[in-house]
Write a protein that holds these residues in place. Sequence first.
Motif, PDB file in Angstrom:
ATOM      1  N   ASP A 122       1.254 -13.866 -10.536  1.00 38.98           N
ATOM      2  CA  ASP A 122      -0.134 -15.186 -10.722  1.00 38.98           C
ATOM      3  C   ASP A 122       0.168 -15.851  -9.187  1.00 38.98           C
ATOM      4  O   ASP A 122      -0.729 -16.088  -9.185  1.00 38.98           O
ATOM      5  N   LEU A 123       1.660 -15.749  -9.052  1.00 43.04           N
ATOM      6  CA  LEU A 123       1.986 -16.194  -7.166  1.00 43.04           C
ATOM      7  C   LEU A 123       1.965 -15.470  -6.408  1.00 43.04           C
ATOM      8  O   LEU A 123       1.237 -16.517  -5.225  1.00 43.04           O
ATOM      9  N   PHE A 124       1.740 -14.280  -6.526  1.00 49.13           N
ATOM     10  CA  PHE A 124       1.094 -13.633  -5.303  1.00 49.13           C
ATOM     11  C   PHE A 124      -0.324 -13.736  -5.489  1.00 49.13           C
ATOM     12  O   PHE A 124      -0.789 -13.922  -3.853  1.00 49.13           O
ATOM     13  N   ASP A 125      -1.118 -14.257  -6.037  1.00 45.26           N
ATOM     14  CA  ASP A 125      -2.341 -14.573  -6.392  1.00 45.26           C
ATOM     15  C   ASP A 125      -2.650 -15.197  -5.785  1.00 45.26           C
ATOM     16  O   ASP A 125      -4.112 -16.237  -4.735  1.00 45.26           O
ATOM     17  N   ARG A 126      -2.058 -16.771  -6.266  1.00 41.63           N
ATOM     18  CA  ARG A 126      -2.167 -18.011  -5.624  1.00 41.63           C
ATOM     19  C   ARG A 126      -1.719 -17.894  -4.367  1.00 41.63           C
ATOM     20  O   ARG A 126      -2.763 -18.650  -3.302  1.00 41.63           O
ATOM     21  N   LEU A 127      -1.079 -16.789  -3.336  1.00 41.97           N
ATOM     22  CA  LEU A 127      -0.648 -17.332  -2.372  1.00 41.97           C
ATOM     23  C   LEU A 127      -0.897 -16.219  -1.349  1.00 41.97           C
ATOM     24  O   LEU A 127      -1.007 -16.151   0.143  1.00 41.97           O
ATOM     25  N   GLY A 128      -2.426 -15.595  -1.617  1.00 41.27           N
ATOM     26  CA  GLY A 128      -3.104 -14.711  -1.167  1.00 41.27           C
ATOM     27  C   GLY A 128      -2.725 -13.780  -0.533  1.00 41.27           C
ATOM     28  O   GLY A 128      -3.450 -12.502  -0.242  1.00 41.27           O
ATOM     29  N   LEU A 129      -1.079 -12.676  -1.157  1.00 40.55           N
ATOM     30  CA  LEU A 129      -0.941 -12.029  -1.031  1.00 40.55           C
ATOM     31  C   LEU A 129      -1.138 -10.688  -1.591  1.00 40.55           C
ATOM     32  O   LEU A 129      -0.952 -10.804  -2.976  1.00 40.55           O
ATOM     33  N   GLY A 130      -1.732  -9.662  -1.140  1.00 40.95           N
ATOM     34  CA  GLY A 130      -2.505  -8.493  -1.355  1.00 40.95           C
ATOM     35  C   GLY A 130      -0.829  -7.457  -1.573  1.00 40.95           C
ATOM     36  O   GLY A 130      -0.620  -7.373  -2.916  1.00 40.95           O
ATOM     37  N   ALA A 131      -1.127  -6.950  -1.102  1.00 38.60           N
ATOM     38  CA  ALA A 131      -0.612  -5.880  -1.505  1.00 38.60           C
ATOM     39  C   ALA A 131       0.621  -6.035  -0.175  1.00 38.60           C
ATOM     40  O   ALA A 131       0.484  -5.834   0.891  1.00 38.60           O
ATOM     41  N   VAL A 132       1.879  -5.988  -0.302  1.00 38.85           N
ATOM     42  CA  VAL A 132       3.004  -6.563   0.335  1.00 38.85           C
ATOM     43  C   VAL A 132       4.294  -5.439  -0.091  1.00 38.85           C
ATOM     44  O   VAL A 132       5.139  -5.400  -0.629  1.00 38.85           O
ATOM     45  N   PRO A 133       5.146  -6.049   1.596  1.00 42.62           N
ATOM     46  CA  PRO A 133       6.526  -5.791   0.958  1.00 42.62           C
ATOM     47  C   PRO A 133       7.199  -6.976   0.375  1.00 42.62           C
ATOM     48  O   PRO A 133       6.971  -7.696   1.221  1.00 42.62           O
ATOM     49  N   VAL A 134       8.416  -6.020  -0.510  1.00 44.05           N
ATOM     50  CA  VAL A 134       9.095  -7.248  -1.291  1.00 44.05           C
ATOM     51  C   VAL A 134      10.440  -6.277  -1.356  1.00 44.05           C
ATOM     52  O   VAL A 134      10.735  -5.681  -1.567  1.00 44.05           O
ATOM     53  N   MET A 135      11.370  -7.560  -1.026  1.00 41.19           N
ATOM     54  CA  MET A 135      13.111  -7.667  -0.898  1.00 41.19           C
ATOM     55  C   MET A 135      13.338  -8.879  -1.846  1.00 41.19           C
ATOM     56  O   MET A 135      12.476  -9.556  -2.609  1.00 41.19           O
ATOM     57  N   GLY A 136      14.310  -8.031  -2.526  1.00 41.73           N
ATOM     58  CA  GLY A 136      15.037  -8.241  -3.420  1.00 41.73           C
ATOM     59  C   GLY A 136      16.480  -8.180  -3.736  1.00 41.73           C
ATOM     60  O   GLY A 136      16.817  -7.248  -4.171  1.00 41.73           O
ATOM     61  N   LEU A 137      17.530  -9.562  -4.154  1.00 41.05           N
ATOM     62  CA  LEU A 137      18.769  -9.158  -4.112  1.00 41.05           C
ATOM     63  C   LEU A 137      18.866  -9.799  -5.722  1.00 41.05           C
ATOM     64  O   LEU A 137      18.728 -10.628  -5.884  1.00 41.05           O
ATOM     65  N   SER A 138      19.881  -8.080  -6.468  1.00 42.68           N
ATOM     66  CA  SER A 138      20.544  -8.234  -7.413  1.00 42.68           C
ATOM     67  C   SER A 138      19.623  -8.754  -8.134  1.00 42.68           C
ATOM     68  O   SER A 138      18.415  -7.750  -8.764  1.00 42.68           O
ATOM     69  N   PHE A 139      19.215  -9.648  -9.034  1.00 41.86           N
ATOM     70  CA  PHE A 139      18.730  -9.978  -9.932  1.00 41.86           C
ATOM     71  C   PHE A 139      17.133 -10.166  -9.638  1.00 41.86           C
ATOM     72  O   PHE A 139      16.173  -9.598 -10.272  1.00 41.86           O
ATOM     73  N   GLY A 140      16.703  -9.974  -7.861  1.00 40.43           N
ATOM     74  CA  GLY A 140      15.298 -10.367  -7.437  1.00 40.43           C
ATOM     75  C   GLY A 140      15.091  -8.613  -7.236  1.00 40.43           C
ATOM     76  O   GLY A 140      13.803  -8.577  -7.223  1.00 40.43           O
ATOM     77  N   GLY A 141      16.097  -8.096  -7.367  1.00 39.02           N
ATOM     78  CA  GLY A 141      15.671  -7.005  -6.670  1.00 39.02           C
ATOM     79  C   GLY A 141      15.376  -6.011  -8.364  1.00 39.02           C
ATOM     80  O   GLY A 141      14.620  -5.203  -8.526  1.00 39.02           O
ATOM     81  N   TRP A 142      15.646  -6.635  -9.595  1.00 35.31           N
ATOM     82  CA  TRP A 142      15.401  -5.835 -10.773  1.00 35.31           C
ATOM     83  C   TRP A 142      13.709  -6.298 -11.027  1.00 35.31           C
ATOM     84  O   TRP A 142      13.357  -6.008 -10.613  1.00 35.31           O
TER      85      TRP A 142
END
Lengths: 391, 270
Positions: free
Chosen positions: B80-100
């Motif tokens: 939902d957040l990606f849609d609202r920010l206009g993010l289509g296919a994007v690189p995603v990085m996450g640390l620990s819990f964010g990686g999960w």
Amino acid sequence: MRFFSFHLMPYSDLPTDYDGPAWVTVPNEFYDPALGSQLYNRYLDELIYAEEVGFDGVCVNEHHQNAYGNMPSPNLIASILARQTSRVRIAVVGNALPLYDPPTRVAEEFAMIDVISGGRLIAGMVVGGGPEYYSFSINPADARERFQEAHDLILRAWTEPGPFEFIGKHFRIRYVNPWPRPMQQPHPEIWIPGAGSLETVEFVARHRYAYMGIPYFHVSVFERMFRMFRDACEAEGYEADPLQQGWLVPIYVAETDEQARREYEEHLWYFVKRLLPGITIQPPGYTSARSLGNILKSSGSFMLNLETWEQVVDGQYAIVGSPETVTDMLIDNLGRLGTGNLLGLFQLGTLPHDLTKKNLTLFAEQVMPKLRAEFPEGQPVIRPSATGQVA
Amino acid sequence: MSALNEEYVETDVGKVQVFRGGVGPPLVYLHSAAGEAVNPTAEALTEHFAVVAPVFPGFGESEGIDTIDDMEDATFHHLDLFDRLGLGAVPVMGLSFGGWMAAELATRYPERVSRMVLVSPVGLYIEGQPVKEIFGRTPAELAEDMFADQSHPMAQMMHMLSEFRGDVGQQIEVPMELVMPIWKSMSATAKLGWDPYLHNPRLRRRLHRVTAPTLILHGAQDTLAPKAISEAYAEEIPDARLVDVDGGAHLVTLERPEEVAQLVTEFIGP
């Protein structure tokens, strides 16, 4: 005033070189079943003895994976008491509702105890202490929600003709129809223990249940807590009944003040320094933001922090002395707090059987009659004059 | 002055705090249970990317944790957040819990994740090698597992906080302004990660669905999340490689920002 004898059934023999918590991770290889067998039977005798000497009720409660209180199932102990006593109220304070899935288990077992005892059960319901959430892996972030939902389900199970369907967020039962139903109608008296969380106080006031102050704080914390409760009842449009409030406190009576301290002190310190460590662990999400500040503020006055006997006396953490001293201290404190139920812990830590029995006897014979005369049932207990300034 | 600026975005669960900065292709950073949406790695990455670092509901000033009950809800929130920010296919990085959380998104909606960087990820359970306890230990104990260098300012703060809590609850004023954000972060983390403890038993068998080339970074001094978790991700994700980051423990993006930013920049490319 109603008088209850509360038992924790503690484990009295933690190794002297162990200084870790008494909860959750305390190695269970320390538990000696042979000693445990003696303890359970001895502690049951002490609860039964309370009926003999004239108490109005006995209290048991639920804790898991710890040395502080060896009643993972208080309902088992209560069911024994249902058969081995004939007059006293049996207060289970309480069942930790979020740990029972489905919670109709509580409705069933409480109804069994109530029916077997001929309608003597007091049904305690509790969210459960922080450590239980580590011992059960139940999500503490769901604790309050599960408690609410389980409470609603149990009350409906007791009062609404079955079968009916209950579809909640945490519990879903398509056929709610428990047998037996409780003997006391519409349901047994309900007690909710609390440590000052606003949500609990408001919940108890709203349902007109009884609020039991969880012990081991400076008496001023209880004063604030019960004032909060009476205010919450007032906000609901009624005046709190003293019987809707209960104060749990360790009590020890001996022949003289000096003898009382001499006989009691080492057992109290075993309790404070060996059995309390670990009880205060606060799992994340278990407390609401608005209660966190309150709880952290009171944490400094928790009994675990005590170092000297003078602090015990100053904060009235335990009421210890001759019958006269104990009577005076209790009259003063009960008047300050306004509670119509006194829940005494007459056995604590390593306190042995003979001293526990003597304590119960002296209290019942020399303290209880005076307190009954001072606080007749049906009369208000709170005495604003005794508190000096009512803030 | 941070290179990241605070914004608020309305989502289905409520108002969510988002930090953004930099120009270039987009890059999403999902924070850990520490709530570090603003961190030196994300700031360094603004040199090359338009960094988007949302604050997960329940953390910081973000609303909505009451309507997020599990990782499935969390994944829908990110969608939902990606849609609202206009993010289509994007690189995603996450640390620990964010990686999960990144891995959960990439298994369910692989078309939304073009490249993935998992830093000290949790989310998988490896028999005999659990993630160490984060909910039942003091901040000081956690700092020992999270930082290779205990003189890091956040490690220092965690050591100081230990004096205010735990069993010995001393008779001192509790600094609520320090306690409250940590209490909120841990509560929100518990909601998703208390049971099962910081993992999803179904995730591993779904990892084959990840289409994004994936870089997994493991802090060589990490004693909180075992390397076996990173190895399992590397093994199950079709196009993945694992790199050790020396001199960092669990919170590698806080401790080794230059190395991590450089590895990420090289991996994602311009």
